[in-house]
Design an enzyme around this catalytic site. Structure first.
Site, PDB file in Angstrom:
ATOM      1  N   TYR A 118       0.860  -1.185   0.000  1.00  0.00           N
ATOM      2  CA  TYR A 118       0.000   0.000   0.000  1.00  0.00           C
ATOM      3  C   TYR A 118       0.892   1.231   0.000  1.00  0.00           C
ATOM      4  O   TYR A 118       1.908   1.264   0.710  1.00  0.00           O
ATOM      5  CB  TYR A 118      -0.876   0.017   1.259  1.00  0.00           C
ATOM      6  CG  TYR A 118      -1.643   1.319   1.428  1.00  0.00           C
ATOM      7  CD1 TYR A 118      -2.920   1.463   0.916  1.00  0.00           C
ATOM      8  CD2 TYR A 118      -1.060   2.407   2.086  1.00  0.00           C
ATOM      9  CE1 TYR A 118      -3.607   2.662   1.043  1.00  0.00           C
ATOM     10  CE2 TYR A 118      -1.740   3.611   2.215  1.00  0.00           C
ATOM     11  CZ  TYR A 118      -3.015   3.721   1.694  1.00  0.00           C
ATOM     12  OH  TYR A 118      -3.687   4.904   1.822  1.00  0.00           O
ATOM     13  N   GLU A 206      -3.322   7.545  -4.010  1.00  0.00           N
ATOM     14  CA  GLU A 206      -3.418   6.314  -3.224  1.00  0.00           C
ATOM     15  C   GLU A 206      -3.253   5.143  -4.178  1.00  0.00           C
ATOM     16  O   GLU A 206      -4.090   4.960  -5.072  1.00  0.00           O
ATOM     17  CB  GLU A 206      -4.754   6.235  -2.478  1.00  0.00           C
ATOM     18  CG  GLU A 206      -4.773   5.105  -1.471  1.00  0.00           C
ATOM     19  CD  GLU A 206      -6.075   5.044  -0.676  1.00  0.00           C
ATOM     20  OE1 GLU A 206      -7.157   5.174  -1.272  1.00  0.00           O
ATOM     21  OE2 GLU A 206      -5.993   4.862   0.547  1.00  0.00           O
TER      22      GLU A 206
END
Ligand code: GDP
Ligand code: MN
Length: 397
Positions: A118, A206
């Site tokens: 991530y 993101e």
């Protein structure tokens, strides 16, 4: 401004960030053509069909599917395009899918172990610095990771004056447990990603997941990109990226009229000049037991035309049961605003079908109050802030 995955990936790629490649398709036939082209360019045999909507969690909602043949590409694309995709991040009605991204399959067939990370880039308002947030626990709900295993989330703060320094990029690669070629590739990835974030004037990147392939390439498989609206004037070419179908229609219309409008869930419409006064007006409505239906800053020139436009926008929200006008006459005189309100009543007739409470303070406030009180319309004047809120409550009860 929020972007679709394919648009975000285009921006990343233009700054040298390695991405999973794909082509947008608007129907099943275009999807098949896209798949053929990707096979020719990348050699991929399998493809992934990904719904393009402004919401995350598409995989969970059935909006991301692997296709192992051209026939499956056609079937899956046909099913996803036109569907109402419901994900944990959409409303219960879901979002209509108008297009899909057909991508190369980068999770090599037969591979059991894939490394998904991530990574996000954002502004830490507390420290006034940019921040790269990253974790080894990619591909899944980062919110769950943050809650249950917060020690697996790392943060790298970046001084905007120096930018991302090489030792910081290395620290990120190290914390992700990488070595050898993958380590080197990750430092390149992070450096390019940070450059892209700054140069595109983004307010959020993101990337979940960032993938380490079995041959140690690091690439962005997903991309959620938000561009700072206040910087759009520097990126004229990004204006075409706005997809109005994904935005709140009342907000879109307000923007065209030059009104600063944000739709909210309550029942008291607010028409205010100045963002600070707008926020304190919303606070007061809440403290008095009401709920604001919107944030609306009509700006410094609250003239008749703007007042009428603002009424029309507020009244498009069917939840509005009363409107509180709270305007400070500094630049604009209060009597002019009052005449604007009376003019709006005359022009709009029955379209104004909820009680209106008006508080005008500042230059010529007393004349303004007289105009409101003698108008003969269903509008009440108030002098004090609390009095205005109380009158709103009285008409709601
Ligand atoms: P999101 O669910 O909206 O976050 O969409 P993502 O783009 O993150 O895709 C969801 C999931 O699809 C990812 O976490 C991956 O596990 C999977 N996925 C994405 N690309 C590929 C691919 O090329 N091959 C395979 N097999 N799975 C993929
Ligand atoms: Mn994702």
């Amino acid at each position: 401004m929020n972007l679709h995955e394919y648009q975000g990936k285009d921006i990343l790629s233009s700054f040298g960030v390695c991405i999973q490649r794909g082509i947008v398709a608007h129907n099943a036939q275009e999807a098949v053509d896209a798949a053929k082209q990707l096979t020719a360019e990348t050699g991929t045999g399998w493809h992934v069909i990904k719904a393009q909507v402004h919401a995350g969690g598409r995989g969970k909602g059935g909006g991301v599917k692997l296709a192992k043949s051209l026939q499956e590409v056609e079937e899956i694309a046909g099913k996803i395009i036109g569907m109402n995709l419901i994900t944990p991040q959409t409303s219960a009605e879901g979002k209509k899918v108008h297009q899909v991204l057909v991508t190369e399959d980068v999770y090599y067939p037969g591979e059991t172990e894939t490394d998904e990370y991530y990574m996000s880039v954002l502004l830490n308002r507390g420290t006034g610095r940019n921040m790269i947030m990253y974790s080894t626990e990619g591909g899944m709900d980062i919110e769950t990771v943050a809650e249950e295993t917060p020690h697996l989330i790392f943060k790298e703060e970046i001084d905007p004056a120096t930018g991302l320094l090489p030792f910081q990029a290395r620290r990120i690669a190290f914390n992700l447990g990488l070595s050898g070629l993958a380590f080197k590739e990750m430092t390149k990835f992070v450096t390019a990603l940070y450059t892209a974030y700054v140069k595109s004037d983004a307010s959020l990147f993101e990337i979940n997941p960032v993938l380490k392939t079995s041959d140690n390439k690091i690439m962005a498989v997903d991309a959620k990109v938000t561009i700072d609206d206040n910087a759009l004037f520097r990126h004229k070419d990004y204006n075409d990226l706005r997809d109005l179908r994904e935005e709140n229609p009342i907000e879109v219309e307000a923007k065209e009229l030059g009104l600063n409008y944000v739709d909210l869930d309550g029942n008291v419409g607010c028409m205010v000049n100045g963002a600070g006064l707008a926020m304190s007006t919303m606070d007061l409505i809440k403290q008095s037991g009401g709920e604001p239906a919107n944030f609306l800053d009509v700006g410094g020139t609250a003239d008749a035309a703007r007042v009428e436009a603002a009424f029309r926008i507020i009244l498009k929200d069917p939840n509005v049961k009363a409107i509180l006008v709270n305007i400070f006459g500094g630049i604009v005189r209060c009597d002019r605003v009052a005449e604007g309100i009376v003019g709006a009543f005359k022009n709009m007739g029955d379209a104004i079908n909820v009680p209106i409470i008006v508080r005008l303070q500042g230059t010529n406030a007393d004349i303004a109050k007289e105009i409101i009180d003698n108008s003969g319309f269903d509008v009440q004047s108030a002098v004090e802030f609390q009095e205005a809120a109380d009158k709103v409550q009285a008409v709601l009860n």
